[in-house]
Design an enzyme around this catalytic site. Structure first.
Site, PDB file in Angstrom:
ATOM      1  N   SER A 115     -12.379   4.366   5.819  1.00  0.00           N
ATOM      2  CA  SER A 115     -11.739   3.121   6.245  1.00  0.00           C
ATOM      3  C   SER A 115     -12.579   2.330   7.241  1.00  0.00           C
ATOM      4  O   SER A 115     -13.115   2.882   8.210  1.00  0.00           O
ATOM      5  CB  SER A 115     -10.369   3.425   6.867  1.00  0.00           C
ATOM      6  OG  SER A 115      -9.534   4.063   5.928  1.00  0.00           O
TER       7      SER A 115
ATOM      8  N   CYS B  51      -2.624   8.355   4.115  1.00  0.00           N
ATOM      9  CA  CYS B  51      -2.413   8.041   2.698  1.00  0.00           C
ATOM     10  C   CYS B  51      -3.649   8.284   1.858  1.00  0.00           C
ATOM     11  O   CYS B  51      -3.561   8.390   0.632  1.00  0.00           O
ATOM     12  CB  CYS B  51      -1.940   6.603   2.544  1.00  0.00           C
ATOM     13  SG  CYS B  51      -2.947   5.416   3.435  1.00  0.00           S
TER      14      CYS B  51
ATOM     15  N   GLU C 233       0.879  -1.166   0.000  1.00  0.00           N
ATOM     16  CA  GLU C 233       0.000   0.000   0.000  1.00  0.00           C
ATOM     17  C   GLU C 233       0.913   1.210   0.000  1.00  0.00           C
ATOM     18  O   GLU C 233       1.561   1.510   0.994  1.00  0.00           O
ATOM     19  CB  GLU C 233      -0.932  -0.035   1.211  1.00  0.00           C
ATOM     20  CG  GLU C 233      -2.033   1.003   1.155  1.00  0.00           C
ATOM     21  CD  GLU C 233      -1.683   2.248   1.951  1.00  0.00           C
ATOM     22  OE1 GLU C 233      -1.369   3.285   1.297  1.00  0.00           O
ATOM     23  OE2 GLU C 233      -1.715   2.203   3.173  1.00  0.00           O
TER      24      GLU C 233
ATOM     25  N   GLU D   9      -5.960  -4.948   1.394  1.00  0.00           N
ATOM     26  CA  GLU D   9      -5.997  -5.262   2.818  1.00  0.00           C
ATOM     27  C   GLU D   9      -7.418  -5.082   3.333  1.00  0.00           C
ATOM     28  O   GLU D   9      -8.232  -4.375   2.749  1.00  0.00           O
ATOM     29  CB  GLU D   9      -5.022  -4.373   3.589  1.00  0.00           C
ATOM     30  CG  GLU D   9      -3.572  -4.620   3.211  1.00  0.00           C
ATOM     31  CD  GLU D   9      -2.584  -3.800   4.016  1.00  0.00           C
ATOM     32  OE1 GLU D   9      -1.432  -4.236   4.140  1.00  0.00           O
ATOM     33  OE2 GLU D   9      -2.960  -2.724   4.531  1.00  0.00           O
TER      34      GLU D   9
END
Length: 511
Positions: A472, A316, A282, A489
């Site tokens: 997320s 990120c 990632e 992931e």
């Protein structure tokens, strides 16, 4: 009763605009067993020939000295993980599930201490650190459940005397290399999947934030994770190349999982190539945040605040380029500026009023400062912030009149900078958004359903937030396209990164 370690540091900031709260003295109160400073190899706490300092990025003051593991300790950890793999892979899915659940329960029990460690070593506001611990624990819970759902297949055979079985088996020892911006969650998102699959791991945490990783090791031991299954080798920036060499080239390592910059990811890929290891990565992002004329402007501003300023812009999936359609450009900028004035407070992460802590180090602040200077030199105007403060503090900054020739639109910022570009058409927005060699996340604000589908499908990213700035969750996949990485992931797919597919043919059966 656990001893309490109390470390008091004074944040001495004299720059203009710094609040009185940033000048207070703050205490790191952590139960002694969770403040570990040695490496963790084969179920033992191990020292190294030297130590390296861990600094509070808000003050620059030392909060701990941690064992500076090198190639020798990394090799010991790999050997221990390989030995442990021989028995761990034979444990039942239910046994692994129970241990992961115990580990989850311990993270939840100690969330306040774990959050304080995150705040003091990364600078993150305590409220966000508490949220990270919850997020971190959620991956252990999720993969404790997924451990029991690793199903193979029985495939209809074209021949009557044969049966075809597809089996899923753990790949082996996994090297886990993680960043500083989520020092707990980036470990559990990888390790939870690996252990659930039956793999063993060696974790190399970022040199800035090793304390969270070592606290996880302490709780893993308390949970009953067997010796050698979970190993941690902290090291300094100077020792990182030697440790990385072992973790990426040792023949006993079967898998590498890395989160970090695209440049570093490419180096690790080259190192892994000689032994053809399974790799998931990632890497960097450069997220576009697109606001169309049809958008609910208030919701777009709220989403921009959440996406951009979480962890002071150091995630990120942070929005990096704000593309706003001409019809609502001025209104969006005005409301965003007011929201920044009302909601953002700089200070030490331990202060409950703080929403914006320091950047991780001075190099990070230098980069933001350079991007602001470059943008202004090319015609951008600063509407909010723009100033570099003491140490690694950087004012949340709002730029307008931004163009695509500016550095802030070409490279990831990783800081509290909001550059707002004006666009006219949907095609123009997509062209700007996709003009990048990375593609991790993107955001779309619109109330036109057809437009939402068109843009979401055409955005060259792995994650799209539609009218939402926080994305997320362990239930959903997390990964990018282009040079933003390989694999995925989280979600039910995340565990597949640690599994191999084996075909078994049972033949010569009586028809």
């Amino acid at each position: 009763m656990c001893a309490i370690l109390c470390i008091r540091r004074l944040l001495q900031v004299v720059s203009p605009g710094v609040t009185a709260a940033m000048l207070r003295s703050y205490s790191l109160d952590v139960s002694a067993p969770l403040l570990r400073t040695q490496g963790y190899v084969d179920g033992r706490w191990v020292s190294a020939a030297s130590v390296f300092p861990v600094l509070d990025p808000a003050t620059g003051q030392e909060i701990a000295r941690v064992a500076d593991c090198g190639a020798a300790e990394a090799k010991q950890a790999v050997d221990a993980a390989y030995k442990a793999f021989q028995s761990w892979k034979r444990s039942t899915a239910k046994e692994r599930s129970i241990l992961l659940r115990k580990w989850f329960d311990l993270l939840t029990l100690h969330k306040e201490d774990l959050a304080r460690l995150i705040t003091f070593e990364s600078g993150k506001p305590l409220k966000e650190s508490l949220a990270e611990v919850t997020y971190s624990a959620s991956f252990l819970e999720w993969f404790s459940e997924e451990a029991r759902r690793v199903y193979g297949d029985i495939v209809p055979s074209p021949l009557r005397d044969r049966r075809i079985f597809l089996l899923k088996q753990p790949v082996g020892v996994a090297s886990i290399i993680t960043p500083w911006n989520f020092p707990s969650a980036m470990i559990t998102r990888k390790v939870g999947a690996a252990l659930a699959a039956g793999c063993t791991v060696v974790v190399k945490p970022a040199e800035d934030t090793p304390l969270s990783a070592l606290a996880l090791a302490e709780l893993a031991e308390q949970a009953g994770i067997p010796a050698g299954v979970f190993n941690v080798v902290p090291c300094s920036r100077e020792e990182t190349p030697a440790v990385g060499q072992v973790l990426c080239t040792d023949p006993l390592v079967a898998k590498i999982s890395f989160t970090g910059s695209t440049a570093t990811g490419k180096v690790l890929l080259k190192m892994a190539a000689d032994t053809v290891k399974k790799v998931s990565m990632e890497l960097g992002g450069h997220a576009p945040f697109i606001v169309f004329d049809s958008a609910d402007v208030d919701r777009a501003v709220s989403g921009a605040m959440a996406s951009k300023f979480r962890n002071s812009g150091q995630t990120c999936v942070c929005s990096n380029r704000f593309l706003v359609q001409s019809g609502i450009y001025d209104r969006f900028v005005e409301k965003l500026g007011r929201a920044m004035d009302a909601e953002l407070r700089m200070g030490h992460g331990s202060d409950p009023q703080t929403t914006q802590g320091p950047l991780i180090n001075q190099r990070a602040a230098d980069k933001v400062e350079q991007q602001v200077s470059d943008a202004v030199s090319r015609g951008a105007s600063v509407l909010r912030g723009g100033k570099r403060l003491h140490g690694s503090f950087m004012e949340p900054t709002l730029l307008v009149d931004v163009s695509t020739d500016m550095l802030c639109t070409k490279e990831e910022t990783f800081g509290p900078l909001v550059p707002v570009l004006r666009f006219s058409t949907e095609e123009e927005a997509l062209a700007i958004a996709n003009a990048s060699n990375v593609g991790l996340a993107g955001y779309v604000y619109s109330q036109d359903v057809s437009q939402i589908w068109r843009v979401s499908e055409r955005l060259e990213v792995g994650i799209v937030g539609v009218n939402e700035g926080l994305l997320s969750t362990p239930e959903a996949s997390f990964g990018g396209v282009k040079e933003s990485g390989l694999g995925s992931e989280g979600s039910r797919y995340g565990i597949n990164e640690y599994l191999e597919l084996k075909y078994m043919c049972l033949g010569n059966l009586e028809p």
